[in-house]
Design a protein around this motif. Sequence first.
Motif, mmCIF file in Angstrom:
data_model
loop_
_atom_site.group_PDB
_atom_site.id
_atom_site.type_symbol
_atom_site.label_atom_id
_atom_site.label_comp_id
_atom_site.label_asym_id
_atom_site.label_seq_id
_atom_site.Cartn_x
_atom_site.Cartn_y
_atom_site.Cartn_z
ATOM 1 N N GLY A 1 -1.057 6.271 -2.389
ATOM 2 C CA GLY A 1 -1.828 7.197 -3.518
ATOM 3 C C GLY A 1 -3.348 7.194 -3.161
ATOM 4 N N SER A 2 -3.970 5.954 -3.315
ATOM 5 C CA SER A 2 -5.363 6.128 -3.260
ATOM 6 C C SER A 2 -5.884 6.464 -1.801
ATOM 7 C CB SER A 2 -6.007 4.777 -3.414
ATOM 8 O OG SER A 2 -5.305 3.751 -2.467
ATOM 9 N N ASP A 3 -5.012 5.990 -0.671
ATOM 10 C CA ASP A 3 -5.419 6.169 0.781
ATOM 11 C C ASP A 3 -5.209 7.822 1.104
ATOM 12 O OD1 ASP A 3 -5.986 3.582 1.192
ATOM 13 O OD2 ASP A 3 -4.614 3.288 2.627
ATOM 14 N N SER A 4 -4.217 8.413 0.696
ATOM 15 C CA SER A 4 -3.981 9.684 0.909
ATOM 16 C C SER A 4 -4.926 10.560 -0.008
ATOM 17 C CB SER A 4 -2.469 10.124 0.695
ATOM 18 O OG SER A 4 -2.434 9.836 -0.833
ATOM 19 N N ILE A 5 -5.179 10.271 -1.081
ATOM 20 C CA ILE A 5 -6.453 11.140 -1.848
ATOM 21 C C ILE A 5 -7.678 10.849 -1.093
ATOM 22 C CG2 ILE A 5 -7.700 11.024 -3.884
ATOM 23 C CD1 ILE A 5 -5.213 10.258 -5.256
ATOM 24 N N LEU A 6 -8.035 9.779 -0.694
ATOM 25 C CA LEU A 6 -9.382 9.901 -0.174
ATOM 26 C C LEU A 6 -9.389 10.426 1.440
ATOM 27 C CD1 LEU A 6 -10.030 6.047 -0.921
ATOM 28 C CD2 LEU A 6 -11.191 8.118 -1.851
ATOM 29 N N ALA B 1 -7.460 13.087 2.154
ATOM 30 C CA ALA B 1 -7.438 14.550 1.711
ATOM 31 C C ALA B 1 -8.946 14.750 1.613
ATOM 32 C CB ALA B 1 -6.569 14.684 0.712
ATOM 33 N N ALA B 2 -9.661 14.268 0.567
ATOM 34 C CA ALA B 2 -11.239 14.378 0.458
ATOM 35 C C ALA B 2 -11.737 14.365 1.450
ATOM 36 C CB ALA B 2 -11.620 13.206 -0.805
#
Length: 316
Positions: free
Chosen positions: A208-213, A215-216
Motif C-alpha cells: 500500500g505505502s510503496d504503490s501509493i508513493l 503512483a505519486a
Amino acid sequence: MSHPNCSSPSSFILTGIPGLEDAQFWIAFPFCTMYFMAVLGNTILLLLIKRDPSLHLPMFYLLSMLATIDLMLTTSTMPKLLSIFWFQSHEINFEGCVAQMFFIHIFSTVESGVLLTMAFDRYLAISKPLHYSAILTGPTIAKLGLAAVVRGTAIVTPLTCMVTNLSYCGPRVIHHSYCEHMSVVKLACGDTQPNSIYGITAATVVVGSDSILIAASYILILKEIIGLSSREACLKSFGTCGSHIGVILLFYVPGLFSFYTQRWGQRIPAHLHILMADLYLLVPPMLNPFIYGMRTKPIREQILRLLWQKGIQPRS
C-alpha cells in the motif's frame, strides 16, 4: 488446548497446482522458458553494466539491484517448482521450506523498495536534471538499497520466526507450488491468528505505502512530461512511463491477489490462485530486463555494439 504429537515436521509435500496435476508436465515448459528468459535477461543486464564504465550511474546501479533481486527471487522457487512438475519431486524438508519462504518474501519486499527508489530516480531525472547527479550520488544509492534490505529483513524475519515456533500435526501437504507463508500456516495446530494478522498487515502496509508513493512519483512525472515542448519527446516519455507502470502493476496486483486469496478467497478456484501466485514470481523478473533495461538507450546501444562486433569479426 493441547495437541498430541504436535511438533515441527521433518518435511512437507508440495502438491504443485491443485486440480491441474495431469497438465503440470506441459505447464512446466512455458514456465521453464520464462525462467530461462528471466535468468538470461537479468544476467546480460548485470554483465553489460559491470563491463561498461559509462553505465556506472545511479539509474544503472538501481537496475543492477533489481536484476540481482529478480535472479534470486526466481531461483529460490523455479528449480523446485520445475522438479515437482517434471520429476514428481514433491517433498521439501522443513528447513528448506522455511528458507524458501524467507527468501520469497524478503526478495519481494526488497524489490518493492527498489521499484519505489527507481520511480523517485525517474522523477528527479525529469524534474531536476541539473541537480540530479548531485542528489543521487553512488553512496546515496547504496544507502537507499541498504535501507530496502534492512526494511525487508525487519519485516520478514518475525514472519519466519512465528512460523518456526508453530506446532504442526495431521496432514503435511501444502496445496501450493512453493512454501508461501499462509499455505504453511494453515497446516499448524492451535491459534494461528497472530500469523495471519501479521502476514496480511505486513503485505498491505508494504504494498500500500510503496504503490501509493510510486503512483505519486509517476503523477508528478506525467505533469512534467505534459509541459515538454516537443511532442515527440512527450510521446516517448509517455510510452516509457506506461511500460514501467504496466510492469509495476504486474508485480503488485498478482501479489496482493495471492496474499488475500489465501486468507479470504475460498470461492476462487485453487488452480487459478496458484497459477497467479506462480506467475507473480516469474513474469516481472522476465519483463524487467526488457522494460527497464533493453528499452534504455545506453543499454540498447551496448547490446547493438556487441552484436555488431560479433557480426564483423572475420572467420578464422
